[in-house]
Motif scaffolding. Sequence first.
Motif, PDB file in Angstrom:
ATOM      1  N   ARG A 138       0.836  -1.213   0.000  1.00  0.00           N
ATOM      2  CA  ARG A 138       0.000   0.000   0.000  1.00  0.00           C
ATOM      3  C   ARG A 138       0.866   1.256   0.000  1.00  0.00           C
ATOM      4  NH1 ARG A 138      -3.101  -2.483   4.064  1.00  0.00           N
ATOM      5  NH2 ARG A 138      -4.696  -3.544   2.860  1.00  0.00           N
ATOM      6  N   SER A 139       1.867   1.214   0.811  1.00  0.00           N
ATOM      7  CA  SER A 139       2.743   2.369   0.952  1.00  0.00           C
ATOM      8  C   SER A 139       3.510   2.616  -0.360  1.00  0.00           C
ATOM      9  CB  SER A 139       3.669   2.077   2.139  1.00  0.00           C
ATOM     10  OG  SER A 139       4.693   2.959   2.183  1.00  0.00           O
ATOM     11  N   PHE A 140       4.017   1.538  -0.975  1.00  0.00           N
ATOM     12  CA  PHE A 140       4.712   1.690  -2.258  1.00  0.00           C
ATOM     13  C   PHE A 140       3.768   2.251  -3.315  1.00  0.00           C
ATOM     14  CE2 PHE A 140       5.561  -0.100  -6.480  1.00  0.00           C
ATOM     15  CZ  PHE A 140       6.781   0.515  -6.735  1.00  0.00           C
ATOM     16  N   LEU A 141       2.542   1.714  -3.384  1.00  0.00           N
ATOM     17  CA  LEU A 141       1.582   2.184  -4.390  1.00  0.00           C
ATOM     18  C   LEU A 141       1.204   3.650  -4.148  1.00  0.00           C
ATOM     19  CD1 LEU A 141      -0.702  -0.976  -4.646  1.00  0.00           C
ATOM     20  CD2 LEU A 141       0.944  -0.170  -6.356  1.00  0.00           C
ATOM     21  N   THR A 211      -4.635  -1.506  -3.377  1.00  0.00           N
ATOM     22  CA  THR A 211      -4.733  -0.203  -4.052  1.00  0.00           C
ATOM     23  C   THR A 211      -5.693   0.738  -3.322  1.00  0.00           C
ATOM     24  OG1 THR A 211      -6.515  -0.971  -5.495  1.00  0.00           O
ATOM     25  CG2 THR A 211      -4.266  -1.101  -6.388  1.00  0.00           C
ATOM     26  N   ASP A 212      -6.537   0.171  -2.480  1.00  0.00           N
ATOM     27  CA  ASP A 212      -7.554   0.963  -1.803  1.00  0.00           C
ATOM     28  C   ASP A 212      -6.941   2.177  -1.087  1.00  0.00           C
ATOM     29  OD1 ASP A 212     -10.216   1.056  -1.559  1.00  0.00           O
ATOM     30  OD2 ASP A 212     -10.265   0.165   0.449  1.00  0.00           O
ATOM     31  N   GLY A 213      -7.404   3.348  -1.422  1.00  0.00           N
ATOM     32  CA  GLY A 213      -6.913   4.551  -0.753  1.00  0.00           C
ATOM     33  C   GLY A 213      -5.586   5.067  -1.281  1.00  0.00           C
ATOM     34  N   THR A 214      -5.023   4.411  -2.284  1.00  0.00           N
ATOM     35  CA  THR A 214      -3.716   4.854  -2.800  1.00  0.00           C
ATOM     36  C   THR A 214      -3.848   5.759  -4.014  1.00  0.00           C
ATOM     37  OG1 THR A 214      -3.476   2.995  -4.347  1.00  0.00           O
ATOM     38  CG2 THR A 214      -2.649   2.668  -2.094  1.00  0.00           C
ATOM     39  N   GLY A 215      -5.074   5.832  -4.579  1.00  0.00           N
ATOM     40  CA  GLY A 215      -5.251   6.609  -5.809  1.00  0.00           C
ATOM     41  C   GLY A 215      -5.250   5.741  -7.055  1.00  0.00           C
ATOM     42  N   TRP A 216      -4.916   4.440  -6.890  1.00  0.00           N
ATOM     43  CA  TRP A 216      -4.893   3.513  -8.034  1.00  0.00           C
ATOM     44  C   TRP A 216      -6.094   2.575  -7.996  1.00  0.00           C
ATOM     45  CZ3 TRP A 216      -1.382   4.494 -11.617  1.00  0.00           C
ATOM     46  CH2 TRP A 216      -0.107   4.969 -11.265  1.00  0.00           C
ATOM     47  N   GLU A 217      -6.437   2.041  -9.169  1.00  0.00           N
ATOM     48  CA  GLU A 217      -7.288   0.858  -9.226  1.00  0.00           C
ATOM     49  C   GLU A 217      -6.706  -0.091 -10.259  1.00  0.00           C
ATOM     50  OE1 GLU A 217     -11.220   2.161 -10.205  1.00  0.00           O
ATOM     51  OE2 GLU A 217     -10.694   2.660 -12.262  1.00  0.00           O
ATOM     52  N   VAL A 218      -7.010  -1.382 -10.105  1.00  0.00           N
ATOM     53  CA  VAL A 218      -6.519  -2.371 -11.062  1.00  0.00           C
ATOM     54  C   VAL A 218      -7.443  -2.352 -12.269  1.00  0.00           C
ATOM     55  CG1 VAL A 218      -6.049  -4.822 -11.459  1.00  0.00           C
ATOM     56  CG2 VAL A 218      -5.495  -3.793  -9.247  1.00  0.00           C
ATOM     57  N   ALA A 219      -6.884  -1.970 -13.423  1.00  0.00           N
ATOM     58  CA  ALA A 219      -7.707  -1.825 -14.629  1.00  0.00           C
ATOM     59  C   ALA A 219      -7.737  -3.113 -15.449  1.00  0.00           C
ATOM     60  CB  ALA A 219      -7.150  -0.691 -15.486  1.00  0.00           C
ATOM     61  N   ALA A 220      -6.678  -3.894 -15.390  1.00  0.00           N
ATOM     62  CA  ALA A 220      -6.612  -5.122 -16.192  1.00  0.00           C
ATOM     63  C   ALA A 220      -5.567  -6.053 -15.590  1.00  0.00           C
ATOM     64  CB  ALA A 220      -6.243  -4.800 -17.638  1.00  0.00           C
ATOM     65  N   VAL A 221      -5.813  -7.346 -15.786  1.00  0.00           N
ATOM     66  CA  VAL A 221      -4.860  -8.362 -15.316  1.00  0.00           C
ATOM     67  C   VAL A 221      -4.607  -9.314 -16.474  1.00  0.00           C
ATOM     68  CG1 VAL A 221      -4.562 -10.342 -13.764  1.00  0.00           C
ATOM     69  CG2 VAL A 221      -5.581  -8.225 -12.898  1.00  0.00           C
ATOM     70  N   ARG A 222      -3.335  -9.673 -16.646  1.00  0.00           N
ATOM     71  CA  ARG A 222      -2.992 -10.572 -17.746  1.00  0.00           C
ATOM     72  C   ARG A 222      -2.015 -11.627 -17.238  1.00  0.00           C
ATOM     73  NH1 ARG A 222       0.393 -12.079 -21.511  1.00  0.00           N
ATOM     74  NH2 ARG A 222      -0.495 -12.535 -23.551  1.00  0.00           N
ATOM     75  N   TYR A 223      -2.429 -12.890 -17.320  1.00  0.00           N
ATOM     76  CA  TYR A 223      -1.527 -13.983 -16.937  1.00  0.00           C
ATOM     77  C   TYR A 223      -0.653 -14.354 -18.124  1.00  0.00           C
ATOM     78  CZ  TYR A 223      -3.939 -14.808 -12.555  1.00  0.00           C
ATOM     79  OH  TYR A 223      -4.446 -14.658 -11.286  1.00  0.00           O
ATOM     80  N   GLY A 224       0.521 -14.928 -17.821  1.00  0.00           N
ATOM     81  CA  GLY A 224       1.371 -15.463 -18.876  1.00  0.00           C
ATOM     82  C   GLY A 224       0.733 -16.715 -19.461  1.00  0.00           C
ATOM     83  N   ASP A 225       1.425 -17.335 -20.403  1.00  0.00           N
ATOM     84  CA  ASP A 225       0.856 -18.504 -21.077  1.00  0.00           C
ATOM     85  C   ASP A 225       0.652 -19.654 -20.105  1.00  0.00           C
ATOM     86  OD1 ASP A 225       0.799 -17.141 -23.393  1.00  0.00           O
ATOM     87  OD2 ASP A 225       2.739 -17.867 -24.101  1.00  0.00           O
ATOM     88  N   GLU A 226       1.553 -19.752 -19.124  1.00  0.00           N
ATOM     89  CA  GLU A 226       1.389 -20.807 -18.123  1.00  0.00           C
ATOM     90  C   GLU A 226       2.001 -20.328 -16.816  1.00  0.00           C
ATOM     91  OE1 GLU A 226       5.177 -23.539 -19.239  1.00  0.00           O
ATOM     92  OE2 GLU A 226       3.410 -23.677 -20.528  1.00  0.00           O
ATOM     93  N   TYR A 230       1.663 -13.066 -13.343  1.00  0.00           N
ATOM     94  CA  TYR A 230       0.690 -12.185 -13.994  1.00  0.00           C
ATOM     95  C   TYR A 230       1.192 -10.755 -13.978  1.00  0.00           C
ATOM     96  CZ  TYR A 230      -0.885 -10.568  -9.366  1.00  0.00           C
ATOM     97  OH  TYR A 230      -0.938 -10.013  -8.102  1.00  0.00           O
ATOM     98  N   ARG A 231       0.655  -9.984 -14.883  1.00  0.00           N
ATOM     99  CA  ARG A 231       0.898  -8.540 -14.884  1.00  0.00           C
ATOM    100  C   ARG A 231      -0.425  -7.843 -14.637  1.00  0.00           C
ATOM    101  NH1 ARG A 231       5.279  -8.394 -19.777  1.00  0.00           N
ATOM    102  NH2 ARG A 231       7.014  -8.938 -18.414  1.00  0.00           N
ATOM    103  N   ALA A 232      -0.338  -6.717 -13.953  1.00  0.00           N
ATOM    104  CA  ALA A 232      -1.544  -5.929 -13.708  1.00  0.00           C
ATOM    105  C   ALA A 232      -1.304  -4.508 -14.186  1.00  0.00           C
ATOM    106  CB  ALA A 232      -1.872  -5.936 -12.220  1.00  0.00           C
ATOM    107  N   ALA A 233      -2.291  -3.967 -14.872  1.00  0.00           N
ATOM    108  CA  ALA A 233      -2.247  -2.559 -15.271  1.00  0.00           C
ATOM    109  C   ALA A 233      -3.043  -1.769 -14.242  1.00  0.00           C
ATOM    110  CB  ALA A 233      -2.850  -2.390 -16.659  1.00  0.00           C
ATOM    111  N   LEU A 234      -2.449  -0.691 -13.778  1.00  0.00           N
ATOM    112  CA  LEU A 234      -3.114   0.180 -12.803  1.00  0.00           C
ATOM    113  C   LEU A 234      -3.421   1.518 -13.466  1.00  0.00           C
ATOM    114  CD1 LEU A 234      -0.700  -0.296  -9.726  1.00  0.00           C
ATOM    115  CD2 LEU A 234      -2.588  -1.757 -10.450  1.00  0.00           C
ATOM    116  N   GLU A 235      -4.580   2.070 -13.135  1.00  0.00           N
ATOM    117  CA  GLU A 235      -4.845   3.440 -13.558  1.00  0.00           C
ATOM    118  C   GLU A 235      -5.400   4.220 -12.380  1.00  0.00           C
ATOM    119  OE1 GLU A 235      -7.256   3.134 -17.086  1.00  0.00           O
ATOM    120  OE2 GLU A 235      -8.973   2.382 -16.001  1.00  0.00           O
ATOM    121  N   LYS A 236      -5.374   5.533 -12.534  1.00  0.00           N
ATOM    122  CA  LYS A 236      -5.796   6.360 -11.403  1.00  0.00           C
ATOM    123  C   LYS A 236      -7.328   6.316 -11.275  1.00  0.00           C
ATOM    124  CE  LYS A 236      -1.813   7.848  -9.906  1.00  0.00           C
ATOM    125  NZ  LYS A 236      -1.220   9.164 -10.023  1.00  0.00           N
ATOM    126  N   VAL A 237      -7.778   6.374 -10.041  1.00  0.00           N
ATOM    127  CA  VAL A 237      -9.225   6.317  -9.767  1.00  0.00           C
ATOM    128  C   VAL A 237      -9.872   7.600 -10.251  1.00  0.00           C
ATOM    129  CG1 VAL A 237     -10.954   6.141  -7.926  1.00  0.00           C
ATOM    130  CG2 VAL A 237      -8.755   4.952  -7.717  1.00  0.00           C
TER     131      VAL A 237
END
Length: 237
Positions: A138-141, A211-226, A230-237
């Motif tokens: 939370r602190s890093f985000l 992300t709660d209270g940090t100004g971010w929300e998770v906009a998308a999540v993408r797992y690798g082939d196996e 995973y990677r997550a895209a964050l955007e501002k609330v």
Amino acid sequence: MSDPFGRAVRDFHLDEQDEPLVQRDGEETLDHPIERFYFAEFTVDDEASEWLASWVDGPLLDVGAGAGRHALYFQERFETVAVEVSDHLVETMRERGVADARRGDMFALRESFDRDRFRSALVVGTQIGLAGSMQGLRSFLGDLAHVTTPDGTAVVDCYDPDRDEAAELLGYRDDPTPGLAHRVMSFEYEGDVGDALLFRLFSPDRLRAATDGTGWEVAAVRYGDEGPHYRAALEKV
Ligand SMILES: C[S@@+](CC[C@H](N)C(=O)[O-])C[C@H]1O[C@@H](n2cnc3c(N)ncnc32)[C@H](O)[C@@H]1O
């Protein structure tokens, strides 16, 4: 400070790596594939790289930039600042042509950069787990939100402990709490063993909660082939 990881990656760059870089958890070891992980050229030529690039704009902060594979690509498109905790890697990035490679601590972003300095941030390589705890995350985000614009975006990655294959990761430590685990390991190179690295592993749901209270929300999540990565895209609330 002992830096076997940075030294080994730098030796590879200088064509002077005679011994493997080893990941160690007690007696269990794994050779770390430096060339494949850090020196494969990043290009936007498949669905995974297109996805990543679609979430990134400049000015870009590349956090824990390694040998600079992403910075080398994105700096041709917009201003890119690559930050590394390892002096060996800062030097390596400069020699490889990264225009703005700086020594810096990903856990001291507020102290290093002005508010709204970047449009996007990349935190790729699972180093976000070094935040160590949900509160650390939370602190890093929150700090990452501070140094990015109100319309900013970020891409972060992690291993999802809720995926069965996660338990096979070297250094994996289970946690009965759903969506959380730890990973503990150290790097070893030419007999030099680095400090133990403690990673918090979190599922996409845990990341959403953090992300709660940090100004971010998770906009998308993408797992690798196996596997659990995973990677997550964050955007501002
Ligand atoms: C797995 S590598 C990923 C490198 C690069 N992002 C890539 O994808 O090729 C993780 C990187 O994070 C860096 N790192 C670890 N802790 C850091 C910190 N506190 N501040 C900045 N960088 C850090 C390490 O030195 C390492 O190069």
